[in-house]
Design a protein around this motif. Structure first.
Motif, PDB file in Angstrom:
ATOM      1  N   GLY A  70       0.839  -1.290  -0.144  1.00  0.00           N
ATOM      2  CA  GLY A  70       0.111  -0.084   0.069  1.00  0.00           C
ATOM      3  C   GLY A  70       0.691   1.331   0.103  1.00  0.00           C
ATOM      4  N   VAL A  71       2.127   1.191  -0.533  1.00  0.00           N
ATOM      5  CA  VAL A  71       2.816   2.581  -0.578  1.00  0.00           C
ATOM      6  C   VAL A  71       2.828   3.024  -1.852  1.00  0.00           C
ATOM      7  CG1 VAL A  71       5.142   3.049  -0.629  1.00  0.00           C
ATOM      8  CG2 VAL A  71       4.605   1.408   0.893  1.00  0.00           C
ATOM      9  N   PRO A  72       2.484   4.469  -2.089  1.00  0.00           N
ATOM     10  CA  PRO A  72       2.263   5.083  -3.244  1.00  0.00           C
ATOM     11  C   PRO A  72       3.602   4.893  -4.102  1.00  0.00           C
ATOM     12  CG  PRO A  72       1.452   6.347  -1.100  1.00  0.00           C
ATOM     13  CD  PRO A  72       2.140   5.356  -0.745  1.00  0.00           C
ATOM     14  N   VAL A  73       3.101   5.064  -5.466  1.00  0.00           N
ATOM     15  CA  VAL A  73       4.397   4.826  -6.401  1.00  0.00           C
ATOM     16  C   VAL A  73       4.249   6.382  -7.225  1.00  0.00           C
ATOM     17  CG1 VAL A  73       5.512   3.760  -8.247  1.00  0.00           C
ATOM     18  CG2 VAL A  73       4.260   2.363  -6.229  1.00  0.00           C
ATOM     19  N   VAL A  74       5.334   6.853  -7.077  1.00  0.00           N
ATOM     20  CA  VAL A  74       5.338   8.288  -8.120  1.00  0.00           C
ATOM     21  C   VAL A  74       6.413   7.818  -9.050  1.00  0.00           C
ATOM     22  CG1 VAL A  74       6.187  10.725  -7.829  1.00  0.00           C
ATOM     23  CG2 VAL A  74       4.934   9.697  -5.895  1.00  0.00           C
ATOM     24  N   HIS A  75       6.013   8.394 -10.346  1.00  0.00           N
ATOM     25  CA  HIS A  75       6.952   8.346 -11.489  1.00  0.00           C
ATOM     26  C   HIS A  75       7.241   9.799 -11.883  1.00  0.00           C
ATOM     27  CE1 HIS A  75       6.123   3.969 -13.388  1.00  0.00           C
ATOM     28  NE2 HIS A  75       6.288   3.809 -11.973  1.00  0.00           N
ATOM     29  N   VAL A  76       8.376   9.968 -12.176  1.00  0.00           N
ATOM     30  CA  VAL A  76       9.005  11.333 -12.564  1.00  0.00           C
ATOM     31  C   VAL A  76       9.745  11.157 -13.804  1.00  0.00           C
ATOM     32  CG1 VAL A  76      10.511  13.312 -11.999  1.00  0.00           C
ATOM     33  CG2 VAL A  76       9.184  11.931  -9.981  1.00  0.00           C
ATOM     34  N   PHE A  77       9.400  11.824 -14.735  1.00  0.00           N
ATOM     35  CA  PHE A  77      10.135  11.945 -15.910  1.00  0.00           C
ATOM     36  C   PHE A  77      10.836  13.414 -16.392  1.00  0.00           C
ATOM     37  CE2 PHE A  77       7.108   8.566 -16.505  1.00  0.00           C
ATOM     38  CZ  PHE A  77       7.715   7.520 -16.734  1.00  0.00           C
ATOM     39  N   HIS A  78      11.931  13.168 -16.944  1.00  0.00           N
ATOM     40  CA  HIS A  78      12.775  14.504 -17.266  1.00  0.00           C
ATOM     41  C   HIS A  78      12.273  15.042 -18.655  1.00  0.00           C
ATOM     42  CE1 HIS A  78      15.718  17.554 -16.643  1.00  0.00           C
ATOM     43  NE2 HIS A  78      15.845  17.515 -17.910  1.00  0.00           N
ATOM     44  N   VAL A  79      11.782  16.233 -18.750  1.00  0.00           N
ATOM     45  CA  VAL A  79      11.516  16.844 -20.017  1.00  0.00           C
ATOM     46  C   VAL A  79      12.633  17.979 -20.301  1.00  0.00           C
ATOM     47  CG1 VAL A  79       9.644  18.172 -21.387  1.00  0.00           C
ATOM     48  CG2 VAL A  79       9.259  16.329 -19.815  1.00  0.00           C
ATOM     49  N   GLY A  80      13.346  18.222 -21.267  1.00  0.00           N
ATOM     50  CA  GLY A  80      14.305  19.144 -21.357  1.00  0.00           C
ATOM     51  C   GLY A  80      14.111  19.730 -22.895  1.00  0.00           C
ATOM     52  N   ARG A  81      15.119  20.591 -23.043  1.00  0.00           N
ATOM     53  CA  ARG A  81      14.908  21.492 -24.187  1.00  0.00           C
ATOM     54  C   ARG A  81      15.553  20.876 -25.338  1.00  0.00           C
ATOM     55  NH1 ARG A  81      16.778  27.077 -21.323  1.00  0.00           N
ATOM     56  NH2 ARG A  81      15.070  27.355 -19.953  1.00  0.00           N
ATOM     57  N   ALA A  82      16.447  19.723 -25.286  1.00  0.00           N
ATOM     58  CA  ALA A  82      17.103  19.189 -26.292  1.00  0.00           C
ATOM     59  C   ALA A  82      16.713  17.812 -26.515  1.00  0.00           C
ATOM     60  CB  ALA A  82      18.555  19.072 -26.222  1.00  0.00           C
ATOM     61  N   ALA A  83      16.401  17.243 -27.696  1.00  0.00           N
ATOM     62  CA  ALA A  83      16.500  15.917 -28.016  1.00  0.00           C
ATOM     63  C   ALA A  83      17.282  14.925 -27.308  1.00  0.00           C
ATOM     64  CB  ALA A  83      16.186  15.619 -29.436  1.00  0.00           C
ATOM     65  N   PRO A  84      17.145  13.588 -26.702  1.00  0.00           N
ATOM     66  CA  PRO A  84      15.971  13.210 -26.705  1.00  0.00           C
ATOM     67  C   PRO A  84      15.068  13.404 -25.574  1.00  0.00           C
ATOM     68  CG  PRO A  84      17.775  11.619 -26.143  1.00  0.00           C
ATOM     69  CD  PRO A  84      18.194  12.793 -26.318  1.00  0.00           C
ATOM     70  N   PHE A  85      15.390  14.525 -24.944  1.00  0.00           N
ATOM     71  CA  PHE A  85      14.397  14.873 -23.712  1.00  0.00           C
ATOM     72  C   PHE A  85      13.275  15.658 -24.001  1.00  0.00           C
ATOM     73  CE2 PHE A  85      18.345  13.023 -22.049  1.00  0.00           C
ATOM     74  CZ  PHE A  85      17.916  12.205 -20.991  1.00  0.00           C
ATOM     75  N   THR A  86      13.091  16.035 -25.078  1.00  0.00           N
ATOM     76  CA  THR A  86      11.884  17.037 -25.507  1.00  0.00           C
ATOM     77  C   THR A  86      10.638  15.974 -25.479  1.00  0.00           C
ATOM     78  OG1 THR A  86      12.138  16.895 -27.834  1.00  0.00           O
ATOM     79  CG2 THR A  86      13.304  18.802 -26.478  1.00  0.00           C
ATOM     80  N   LYS A  87       9.403  16.545 -25.250  1.00  0.00           N
ATOM     81  CA  LYS A  87       8.229  15.891 -25.395  1.00  0.00           C
ATOM     82  C   LYS A  87       8.105  15.612 -26.990  1.00  0.00           C
ATOM     83  CE  LYS A  87       4.981  15.833 -22.910  1.00  0.00           C
ATOM     84  NZ  LYS A  87       4.712  14.897 -21.783  1.00  0.00           N
ATOM     85  N   GLU A  88       8.637  16.464 -27.895  1.00  0.00           N
ATOM     86  CA  GLU A  88       8.366  16.373 -29.157  1.00  0.00           C
ATOM     87  C   GLU A  88       9.298  15.008 -29.940  1.00  0.00           C
ATOM     88  OE1 GLU A  88       7.298  19.887 -27.923  1.00  0.00           O
ATOM     89  OE2 GLU A  88       9.375  19.261 -28.014  1.00  0.00           O
TER      90      GLU A  88
END
Length: 192
Positions: A49-67
């Motif tokens: 019953g421990v909550p799980v939090v996912h965190v993702f990095h979104v940056g300004r350069a590929a491959p970290f851009t959403k696009e």
């Protein structure tokens, strides 16, 4: 900085995303052990019953851009997180809403896992400790890659980098914990 018997935990899973596979530093060398450790924590959190939090990095350069299309979980990471946050800095707290989400649920103990050990995992640990959380840094559930020192030219192995993180975090910012220790503490809270 270890959690008390009454602490309420959350598992924080940082940057386990496809973006990293697209970088020149990526290596599968330590992936199997890392994947097993993360999956054991994820499964243990769900069982207890421990909550799980996912965190993702979104940056300004590929491959970290959403696009780029790569800001998605690695294909083996369970998709059943309680909440997902996007971050734009090395720590998972700045301008993400994570702190508010945790505090509204009375969570005061964090279990840190993810990619990269010395970067986003360590930085999140330091910030979390500084703003009042007890933190377990689960080194075996973090992944990093060799790094070369700019001045000396010496290349440090992932194991050396992890050891350095443990050295500076232990008893200052976090308890260095194994997967087994974390799972045992979660099970103990259920029994108590």
């Amino acid at each position: 900085m270890s959690a008390s018997a009454t602490a309420k935990s959350a598992l924080i899973v940082i940057d386990i995303q496809e973006s990293f596979r697209q970088t020149p530093v990526w290596s599968d060398a330590n992936l199997p052990a890392f994947r097993e450790a993360v999956l054991r924590l994820h499964h243990g959190a769900r069982e207890n019953g421990v909550p799980v939090v996912h965190v993702f990095h979104v940056g300004r350069a590929a491959p970290f851009t959403k696009e780029s299309g790569f800001v998605t979980a690695l294909d083996w990471l369970p998709q059943n997180a309680d909440v997902v946050f996007e971050k734009h800095t090395h720590n998972a707290f700045s301008d993400t809403g994570l702190d508010l989400w945790l505090r509204r649920r009375g969570i005061d103990h964090l279990v840190i896992s993810g990619i990269r050990t010395e970067q986003c995992c360590e930085t999140t640990t330091r910030v979390g400790s500084d703003i009042g959380y007890a933190v377990d840094f689960v080194t075996e559930a973090t992944l990093t890659f060799p790094m070369t020192h700019a001045g000396s030219g010496r290349t440090y192995s992932p194991e050396e980098i992890k050891m350095g993180c443990e050295l500076v975090l232990a008893e200052r910012f976090a308890r260095i914990a194994s997967v087994d220790q974390v799972l045992s503490s979660w099970q103990k809270k259920i029994r108590d």
